[in-house]
Every structure is written in C-alpha cells, then in structure tokens.
Write a protein that holds these residues in place. Structure first.
Motif, PDB file in Angstrom:
ATOM      1  N   ASP B 184       0.842  -1.198   0.000  1.00 15.48           N
ATOM      2  CA  ASP B 184       0.000   0.000   0.000  1.00 15.48           C
ATOM      3  C   ASP B 184       0.878   1.250   0.000  1.00 15.48           C
ATOM      4  O   ASP B 184       1.531   1.544   1.001  1.00 15.48           O
ATOM      5  CB  ASP B 184      -0.914  -0.013   1.233  1.00 15.48           C
ATOM      6  CG  ASP B 184      -1.922   1.132   1.202  1.00 15.48           C
ATOM      7  OD1 ASP B 184      -1.802   2.006   0.322  1.00 15.48           O
ATOM      8  OD2 ASP B 184      -2.828   1.145   2.057  1.00 15.48           O
ATOM      9  N   LYS B 186       0.164   4.210   0.341  1.00 12.23           N
ATOM     10  CA  LYS B 186      -0.279   5.244   1.281  1.00 12.23           C
ATOM     11  C   LYS B 186       0.308   5.013   2.676  1.00 12.23           C
ATOM     12  O   LYS B 186       0.346   5.912   3.494  1.00 12.23           O
ATOM     13  CB  LYS B 186      -1.803   5.277   1.350  1.00 12.23           C
ATOM     14  CG  LYS B 186      -2.423   5.873   0.077  1.00 12.23           C
ATOM     15  CD  LYS B 186      -3.938   5.807   0.081  1.00 12.23           C
ATOM     16  CE  LYS B 186      -4.481   6.365  -1.234  1.00 12.23           C
ATOM     17  NZ  LYS B 186      -5.927   6.145  -1.379  1.00 12.23           N
ATOM     18  N   SER B 187       0.761   3.767   2.957  1.00 16.13           N
ATOM     19  CA  SER B 187       1.278   3.491   4.300  1.00 16.13           C
ATOM     20  C   SER B 187       2.667   2.843   4.281  1.00 16.13           C
ATOM     21  O   SER B 187       3.345   2.777   5.303  1.00 16.13           O
ATOM     22  CB  SER B 187       0.301   2.574   5.044  1.00 16.13           C
ATOM     23  OG  SER B 187       0.119   1.371   4.310  1.00 16.13           O
ATOM     24  N   ASP B 188       3.117   2.380   3.114  1.00 12.14           N
ATOM     25  CA  ASP B 188       4.386   1.634   3.062  1.00 12.14           C
ATOM     26  C   ASP B 188       5.296   2.265   2.003  1.00 12.14           C
ATOM     27  O   ASP B 188       5.038   2.181   0.805  1.00 12.14           O
ATOM     28  CB  ASP B 188       4.079   0.169   2.707  1.00 12.14           C
ATOM     29  CG  ASP B 188       5.316  -0.717   2.764  1.00 12.14           C
ATOM     30  OD1 ASP B 188       6.451  -0.182   2.728  1.00 12.14           O
ATOM     31  OD2 ASP B 188       5.138  -1.950   2.834  1.00 12.14           O
ATOM     32  N   ALA B 191       6.794   0.382  -1.080  1.00  8.99           N
ATOM     33  CA  ALA B 191       5.910  -0.079  -2.158  1.00  8.99           C
ATOM     34  C   ALA B 191       6.437   0.362  -3.517  1.00  8.99           C
ATOM     35  O   ALA B 191       6.833   1.518  -3.671  1.00  8.99           O
ATOM     36  CB  ALA B 191       4.502   0.487  -1.940  1.00  8.99           C
ATOM     37  N   ASP B 216      -5.863  -7.314   1.596  1.00  9.43           N
ATOM     38  CA  ASP B 216      -5.195  -6.977   0.342  1.00  9.43           C
ATOM     39  C   ASP B 216      -4.025  -6.021   0.643  1.00  9.43           C
ATOM     40  O   ASP B 216      -4.239  -4.859   0.975  1.00  9.43           O
ATOM     41  CB  ASP B 216      -6.249  -6.331  -0.567  1.00  9.43           C
ATOM     42  CG  ASP B 216      -5.743  -6.067  -1.974  1.00  9.43           C
ATOM     43  OD1 ASP B 216      -4.525  -6.029  -2.165  1.00  9.43           O
ATOM     44  OD2 ASP B 216      -6.596  -5.900  -2.859  1.00  9.43           O
ATOM     45  N   THR B 218      -2.120  -4.502  -1.163  1.00  8.13           N
ATOM     46  CA  THR B 218      -1.956  -3.368  -2.077  1.00  8.13           C
ATOM     47  C   THR B 218      -2.889  -2.212  -1.712  1.00  8.13           C
ATOM     48  O   THR B 218      -3.024  -1.261  -2.473  1.00  8.13           O
ATOM     49  CB  THR B 218      -2.234  -3.796  -3.535  1.00  8.13           C
ATOM     50  OG1 THR B 218      -3.611  -4.174  -3.635  1.00  8.13           O
ATOM     51  CG2 THR B 218      -1.363  -4.962  -3.939  1.00  8.13           C
ATOM     52  N   GLY B 219      -3.538  -2.301  -0.569  1.00 13.90           N
ATOM     53  CA  GLY B 219      -4.439  -1.225  -0.159  1.00 13.90           C
ATOM     54  C   GLY B 219      -5.781  -1.332  -0.843  1.00 13.90           C
ATOM     55  O   GLY B 219      -6.471  -0.333  -1.040  1.00 13.90           O
TER      56      GLY B 219
END
Lengths: 266, 266
Positions: B184, B186-188, B191, B216, B218-219
């Motif tokens: 994800d 937005k958080s990792d 990625a 999931d 991948t967010g």
C-alpha cells in the motif's frame, strides 16, 4: 398477490412556475409530497411532467421532432434530459423527506420509443421496486427513438403505458385546472366542467376536434387525456383533477370524492 | 462500423472529498471534464464511483448485504441511490459545460443483479446513445438484485461489464494512486509500482491474497482490479492510473504514455 398500483401523474405546470424557466414550485412539491405521505398508498407509481424545466429547452432544440444531424441539437438533448433529471431530483428529495420510499427511474435509461410511441420498456427494475415496497418516480423525458433518433416522451403517454403494463387500479392525473371543461376555463367563463365521461364520448369529442382541424377548445386538456385511452379501454379508470388545490391529491389517492373528471370505459 | 468505445472509470475518491460526507471535489470534476473535452474521443463510456456520496449511506444501511425486511433500510436504499444521482448530476453538469454530449444513465433503472453480479442489462438505450454520438455516464449504484432484494453494484464491476458488452478498445481506470503497487503506497514507503502486468500474474497475486486470507496488501487496489478480469480475458487491455494528477486523463484517453499499471491478457 400484491394490490394493484395506482398511477399518479403530476403535471409539470403544478410543480414548476410556468413563467420562470428552471424554477421549481417548491411549496407545491412539498405539499404534494406531504399529501402522498399521508395517503399512505401501498402500491404507487408516480410520473411527473417537465413544466418550465423540460419544455423551453425541448422547444429550443426541437427535440420532439427528432435528430436532424447537428451537433448543437445533440447538446440540446443532453441539456433537456439533464434539466428533467434536476427537476426529478427536487421531487424525489421532497418525497424522501416525507418518508416515502421514492426511487428515481429516468425513462431515457429504460424506455425506447418508435416514432414517438413507447416501443420497448425494461420492466424488471420497476416490477422489483414495486414488489419491495418502493415508489418509482418517472417523468416526461428526452428519450432515444428507433425512427427519429430521439424524441420527447410525454409524461401522459408514459403514465398510461405504465398503468397498462402494471395493471393499475386507476390513474390519477393531477393538473392545474379542475378537470376537462367544455371550453378553456382559463379564457372562457362559460366553460363547464365535465364531471363524468365515458370513453366513447371522449373519443367522439376528440374526433370532432381532429375532424374540423381546429385547436383543442378545451385548452389542450382533451389532447392530454386522449393519451390515456389505451388504459381506459382496458378498464382502468382515470380521474383528472386539480393537484394545485390542497388536499386533492390526498383525497384522490384515498379514493375520496374530489372535484374533477372521471373517465371510465363504459 | 463505429470505432470501439473507450470505457473510462473515475474513482469516487478522485471526485469527492473522502473525509467530508456528500462533498464533491468540484475543481477535480471540472479539471477532468476539461481533459475529457480536450481528448475528444469519438466513442466513450464513463463510469464514476460513489466516494463520500454513496459509501457512508450504503454502509450505514448495509445496502450491499441485501434487504433484511426492515422499512428503515428501504429508506436507506432510496437515500443511497439519491445521493449517487446527485453526485452524477454534478459530474454530468460539468461535462455538458465542457461541451461533452453527456447523458446520465443510472444503473438502477437498467441493470438487475443476481447475488451482486450483473444478470440483466438493457443495452438498447446505451447502444443508441453511442451510435448517435452521446457519452453515457453511469456510476456505482444501489440496484435491485434477484436474490438479495437489492445490493450495491460497484463502478468497477460495471465498467468491466460495459467494456465486454460494447467490445471496448480499452479500459482506463482513474484512481487516486499511480496504479497497482506491491504494497500500500499510502502506508508503506517500500511499495513499488507494477508498470506492466499479465493477466496470469494478476490472478496469481490475487490467489495468494485469498489463499492466506490476509487483507489486500496493495491497499485494496488488487481487489478492485480483479473486477476487470473478465474484460482483460477477452483481450481488452486496462490501464490503471492516477486521475488526481492533471493531464493523466487527457493523456490516457489520447493513448499517450502515462505512469500507471497496464494489464494485458498475455
């Protein structure tokens, strides 16, 4: 078996200001929503007209006459439909605020006409809405037409067709006059209200008008009502009454006495 | 023969403010309308998501899970559909203002699902709209369902289904990230973007996620993309790209290079 639905048509002249383009008569919309809520009919289909939202654009771009191959007219079609969608939004918002399970069903997406007459209609969403207890809200709309490219489907034709397709108990036509008059009550003070009328009488009146090729002396009302003929022929009675007068929509839906014109098969 | 249409999906997160219920991102809607107008695609179908209009109500009333026999939930269905109709109105208004021949086609009135999957769709109005040069605008919607009573039809499922039914040239999925990431974004921060992907690779990734029953990674993007599988399987490529970044929608529609994830059959 579910009870038969009532088809309620609300004229565009009742819910918009005729003189001001794109101006809804919100007090009237709210009052009618309140009356429909109070009447608490279990199976109901509502059709409304376009009034000052649909008519000016439809006229400006000659939408009813069909596509004549110009891009400007296509944009006019988009604008006409969008104006109707907006009026419909105002109506459905008011109904939902009055706790009615209203669901917008724009004819453009589920009806195709042929030379201006309904040729195909996707019934399944409407059937399922009624079965589940929802009140489908349709309207006179700009629609696709297999001969003309596109056209205008009037709310009157649609109301009669839905009454037939869903085997309605009756049709209630809310207009801005008290019913069918012998002359135009807006311009002729000698006009008198036709309280009851059999189908053959209605047809006779219409034939006379068409035969002598004069304008509809009733102020266009007879022409509107004649759209209901196929439904009335199948035994579905139609009541034409003044929806601009408080309590009339409530009473008509409840089956109470209302001043108006009741048209029956025989 | 008409050229094949492009199906453009615009995510709800791009055109609404996620944190504020019922708040449209009007600058984004206008920018995208401008880009679509500039791209001047001859055959185009647009599907948009619900974002902060559809999701909060759908969740509050558990619309996706189906009808559980309570009137309050029916009113929730009416409200959810009406919220989507309103967002759609804002989108179509912007498109018409940018001279696009946009016509709203709410799925509720022409699609019925079975256990959440599209079972019936009335194609004729859409076919005629495309033939005449209009751009049909659909959206993720509350719809009737033959098993569940009603449910939510996602814009992703709808976009894939329309691509199949109208033999689309390609699908352009505009989301609020650059495409499919290995984690994800937005958080990792580790990625990395998957720039190209074959269908069997996508399926393998999805199987792994489902197999170990984890969320999931991948967010949620992979789950969304997997909806496109039936269309990709038939040879319709899908490009996932960031529609929140200016010029991307324009470039993607023109077939120019855009940062994103291109998914092809093989």
């Amino acid at each position: 078996m579910s009870p038969k639905p009532i088809v309620l048509k609300i004229g565009g002249s009742v819910i918009t200001w005729k003189e001001k383009s794109f101006t809804a008569n919100l007090p009237a919309i709210n009052r009618i929503a309140e009356e429909i809520s109070q009447a608490n009919v279990s199976q109901l289909i509502i059709v409304h007209g376009g009034g000052s939202f649909g008519h000016p654009l439809a006229k400006q771009y000659s939408i009813k006459e069909g596509y004549r191959g110009e891009r400007a007219q296509l944009l006019g079609f988009s604008k006409t439909h969008q104006a109707m969608v907006y009026l419909n939004k105002l109506v459905v918002d008011a109904l939902i605020q009055h706790n009615i399970l209203a669901v917008a069903v724009p004819p453009l997406s589920c009806v195709v006409t042929k030379s201006g007459r309904i040729a195909t209609i996707m019934k399944e969403p409407l059937t399922r809405l009624l079965q589940t207890g929802f009140v489908p809200i349709l309207f006179g709309d700009a629609v696709l037409d297999s001969d003309l490219g596109f056209t205008i489907l009037s709310g009157d034709q649609l109301a009669a067709s839905l009454a037939l397709q869903f085997n309605a108990e009756r049709i209630v036509m809310g207009v801005d006059v008290d019913g069918l008059f012998t002359a135009d009550p807006k311009s002729d003070s000698s006009a008198s209200l036709v309280k009851q009328c059999r189908l053959h009488e209605l047809k006779e009146m219409h034939k006379q008008i068409k035969g002598v090729n004069v304008t509809d002396v009733t102020g266009g009302m007879l022409g509107k009502i004649i759209e209901l003929t196929p439904a009335i022929e199948k035994g579905i009675p139609a009541l034409i009454m003044n929806a601009a007068k408080p309590e009339n929509v409530y009473k008509a839906l409840r089956g109470e006495r209302v001043i108006g014109t009741l048209i029956q098969k025989s």
